[in-house]
Design a protein around this motif. Sequence first.
Motif, PDB file in Angstrom:
ATOM      1  N   THR A 225       0.744  -1.516   0.145  1.00 24.14           N
ATOM      2  CA  THR A 225       0.071   0.004   0.126  1.00 24.14           C
ATOM      3  C   THR A 225       0.674   1.357  -0.069  1.00 24.14           C
ATOM      4  O   THR A 225       0.605   2.086  -0.706  1.00 24.14           O
ATOM      5  CB  THR A 225      -1.030  -0.196   1.131  1.00 24.14           C
ATOM      6  OG1 THR A 225      -1.833  -1.242   1.027  1.00 24.14           O
ATOM      7  CG2 THR A 225      -1.902   1.223   1.402  1.00 24.14           C
TER       8      THR A 225
ATOM      9  N   HIS B 291       1.999   1.834  -3.371  1.00 27.39           N
ATOM     10  CA  HIS B 291       1.022   2.465  -4.424  1.00 27.39           C
ATOM     11  C   HIS B 291       0.800   3.707  -3.969  1.00 27.39           C
ATOM     12  O   HIS B 291       0.467   4.723  -5.058  1.00 27.39           O
ATOM     13  CB  HIS B 291      -0.343   1.424  -3.989  1.00 27.39           C
ATOM     14  CG  HIS B 291      -0.283   0.167  -5.015  1.00 27.39           C
ATOM     15  ND1 HIS B 291      -0.187   0.225  -6.349  1.00 27.39           N
ATOM     16  CD2 HIS B 291      -0.305  -1.182  -4.531  1.00 27.39           C
ATOM     17  CE1 HIS B 291      -0.164  -0.853  -6.831  1.00 27.39           C
ATOM     18  NE2 HIS B 291      -0.238  -1.800  -5.735  1.00 27.39           N
TER      19      HIS B 291
ATOM     20  N   SER C 206      -9.318   2.829  -4.345  1.00 22.70           N
ATOM     21  CA  SER C 206      -7.913   1.755  -4.789  1.00 22.70           C
ATOM     22  C   SER C 206      -8.559   0.402  -5.260  1.00 22.70           C
ATOM     23  O   SER C 206      -9.572   0.145  -4.826  1.00 22.70           O
ATOM     24  CB  SER C 206      -7.172   1.472  -3.671  1.00 22.70           C
ATOM     25  OG  SER C 206      -6.353   0.475  -4.244  1.00 22.70           O
TER      26      SER C 206
ATOM     27  N   ASP D  15      -7.623  -2.122  -4.801  1.00 20.68           N
ATOM     28  CA  ASP D  15      -7.485  -3.116  -3.674  1.00 20.68           C
ATOM     29  C   ASP D  15      -8.528  -3.249  -2.763  1.00 20.68           C
ATOM     30  O   ASP D  15      -8.607  -3.836  -1.556  1.00 20.68           O
ATOM     31  CB  ASP D  15      -6.248  -2.838  -2.980  1.00 20.68           C
ATOM     32  CG  ASP D  15      -5.241  -3.702  -3.412  1.00 20.68           C
ATOM     33  OD1 ASP D  15      -5.224  -4.128  -4.582  1.00 20.68           O
ATOM     34  OD2 ASP D  15      -3.919  -3.187  -3.218  1.00 20.68           O
TER      35      ASP D  15
ATOM     36  N   SER E 236      -7.858  -4.604   3.374  1.00 24.04           N
ATOM     37  CA  SER E 236      -6.765  -4.019   3.421  1.00 24.04           C
ATOM     38  C   SER E 236      -6.783  -2.754   4.136  1.00 24.04           C
ATOM     39  O   SER E 236      -7.719  -2.227   4.605  1.00 24.04           O
ATOM     40  CB  SER E 236      -6.202  -3.482   1.473  1.00 24.04           C
ATOM     41  OG  SER E 236      -7.496  -2.769   1.232  1.00 24.04           O
TER      42      SER E 236
ATOM     43  N   LYS F 278     -16.477  -6.107  -1.962  1.00 18.68           N
ATOM     44  CA  LYS F 278     -15.606  -7.116  -1.654  1.00 18.68           C
ATOM     45  C   LYS F 278     -16.294  -8.416  -1.837  1.00 18.68           C
ATOM     46  O   LYS F 278     -15.298  -9.258  -2.533  1.00 18.68           O
ATOM     47  CB  LYS F 278     -14.834  -6.754  -0.435  1.00 18.68           C
ATOM     48  CG  LYS F 278     -13.804  -7.740  -0.094  1.00 18.68           C
ATOM     49  CD  LYS F 278     -13.225  -7.353   1.285  1.00 18.68           C
ATOM     50  CE  LYS F 278     -14.091  -7.742   2.539  1.00 18.68           C
ATOM     51  NZ  LYS F 278     -14.021  -9.269   2.542  1.00 18.68           N
TER      52      LYS F 278
ATOM     53  N   HIS G 254     -11.445 -11.715  -6.567  1.00 21.47           N
ATOM     54  CA  HIS G 254     -10.108 -11.001  -5.901  1.00 21.47           C
ATOM     55  C   HIS G 254      -9.021 -10.833  -7.082  1.00 21.47           C
ATOM     56  O   HIS G 254      -8.588 -11.631  -7.946  1.00 21.47           O
ATOM     57  CB  HIS G 254      -9.486 -12.374  -5.243  1.00 21.47           C
ATOM     58  CG  HIS G 254      -8.005 -11.805  -4.473  1.00 21.47           C
ATOM     59  ND1 HIS G 254      -8.118 -10.670  -3.740  1.00 21.47           N
ATOM     60  CD2 HIS G 254      -6.943 -12.423  -4.948  1.00 21.47           C
ATOM     61  CE1 HIS G 254      -6.597 -10.788  -3.389  1.00 21.47           C
ATOM     62  NE2 HIS G 254      -6.061 -11.793  -4.067  1.00 21.47           N
ATOM     63  N   ARG G 255      -8.777  -9.546  -7.367  1.00 25.29           N
ATOM     64  CA  ARG G 255      -7.695  -9.023  -8.085  1.00 25.29           C
ATOM     65  C   ARG G 255      -7.979  -9.420  -9.625  1.00 25.29           C
ATOM     66  O   ARG G 255      -7.103 -10.120  -9.989  1.00 25.29           O
ATOM     67  CB  ARG G 255      -6.455  -9.207  -7.489  1.00 25.29           C
ATOM     68  CG  ARG G 255      -5.772  -8.330  -6.413  1.00 25.29           C
ATOM     69  CD  ARG G 255      -4.399  -8.540  -5.991  1.00 25.29           C
ATOM     70  NE  ARG G 255      -4.145  -7.552  -4.972  1.00 25.29           N
ATOM     71  CZ  ARG G 255      -3.261  -7.815  -4.035  1.00 25.29           C
ATOM     72  NH1 ARG G 255      -2.727  -8.961  -4.072  1.00 25.29           N
ATOM     73  NH2 ARG G 255      -3.092  -6.635  -3.261  1.00 25.29           N
TER      74      ARG G 255
ATOM     75  N   HIS H  52      -9.215  -4.575 -11.089  1.00 26.43           N
ATOM     76  CA  HIS H  52      -7.865  -4.054 -11.497  1.00 26.43           C
ATOM     77  C   HIS H  52      -7.951  -3.790 -13.152  1.00 26.43           C
ATOM     78  O   HIS H  52      -6.833  -3.280 -13.603  1.00 26.43           O
ATOM     79  CB  HIS H  52      -6.768  -4.841 -11.307  1.00 26.43           C
ATOM     80  CG  HIS H  52      -6.511  -5.025  -9.948  1.00 26.43           C
ATOM     81  ND1 HIS H  52      -7.270  -5.122  -8.773  1.00 26.43           N
ATOM     82  CD2 HIS H  52      -5.348  -4.544  -9.183  1.00 26.43           C
ATOM     83  CE1 HIS H  52      -6.615  -5.011  -7.624  1.00 26.43           C
ATOM     84  NE2 HIS H  52      -5.529  -4.787  -7.956  1.00 26.43           N
TER      85      HIS H  52
ATOM     86  N   HIS I  80      -2.175   2.171 -10.400  1.00 28.90           N
ATOM     87  CA  HIS I  80      -2.307   1.077  -9.719  1.00 28.90           C
ATOM     88  C   HIS I  80      -2.033  -0.298 -10.286  1.00 28.90           C
ATOM     89  O   HIS I  80      -1.240  -1.375  -9.866  1.00 28.90           O
ATOM     90  CB  HIS I  80      -3.342   0.964  -8.565  1.00 28.90           C
ATOM     91  CG  HIS I  80      -3.717  -0.079  -7.706  1.00 28.90           C
ATOM     92  ND1 HIS I  80      -3.564   0.026  -6.208  1.00 28.90           N
ATOM     93  CD2 HIS I  80      -3.793  -1.456  -7.629  1.00 28.90           C
ATOM     94  CE1 HIS I  80      -3.543  -0.898  -5.641  1.00 28.90           C
ATOM     95  NE2 HIS I  80      -3.850  -1.954  -6.450  1.00 28.90           N
TER      96      HIS I  80
ATOM     97  N   ASP J 135       1.001  -3.198 -10.520  1.00 28.67           N
ATOM     98  CA  ASP J 135       0.594  -4.508 -10.577  1.00 28.67           C
ATOM     99  C   ASP J 135       0.915  -5.700 -11.307  1.00 28.67           C
ATOM    100  O   ASP J 135       1.773  -6.712 -11.116  1.00 28.67           O
ATOM    101  CB  ASP J 135      -0.855  -4.782  -9.892  1.00 28.67           C
ATOM    102  CG  ASP J 135      -1.297  -4.564  -8.484  1.00 28.67           C
ATOM    103  OD1 ASP J 135      -0.506  -4.148  -7.748  1.00 28.67           O
ATOM    104  OD2 ASP J 135      -2.551  -4.361  -8.005  1.00 28.67           O
TER     105      ASP J 135
END
Length: 214
Positions: A4, A7, A55, A57, A62, A79, A84-85, A90, A161, A165
């Motif tokens: 974090t 970023h 973000s 994330d 996080s 969430k 997930h990602r 992203h 971001h 990644d």
Amino acid sequence: MPNTPTHDFLTIASALVLAPGLYGFFRGIEVNDSSSLVVATVIGVAHLVSGVLFSPDLDVDSRIHKRWGLFFFLWQPYKWVIPHRHFWSHGLVLPPLLRLLYFYWCIVGLLFALEYVFQRSGIPIPTYSQTFAQRIMEWVVAHPIISLSIAFGFVTGAAVHSIADWIVSGGKQLLRTLFVPPSRRSVARKSLYTLVVPTRWLFDPFSTRRPRHF
């Protein structure tokens, strides 16, 4: 993956480059000074807010959730739903705008819930949810340039971001594909598709790829 603080540093550093750069660009194409300053500032602020508070994330537990304080619960449904990602968190363009739209509907939903509770208690209050939604829509229509500037800043803030990644995860995978000699088990022919697979999660909403963790 970058942590974090990394970023955050990238977000702030890129904003310090982006805003003055856009101001210079607008002045170069002869946009008046005040308009150039306003648009560049709005984009810079939106870029920072996107990277620090909205973000990508937010799809995982996080530090970003903690920045929302008591309102961290707003992002729990997000969430739970967002893989997930993955692309929907992203990706480069749609995901940051979807997060902004999601937050807008969260505010409308909270106001509607407040109205419902008061009405069930026999206390009439104005329809704040409808008023808020209408005012936002009217403001967006009345200020198209500022609205587009906010959207652009949200996209660039999240893109910094996501690209970071990819450089750490997909970039390493791509470098290994290009330069590391294959083992005897993987002597199979590598196609151009194999080389671009690490980047698909940034662009393809139907990709099952996710950035790998190192």
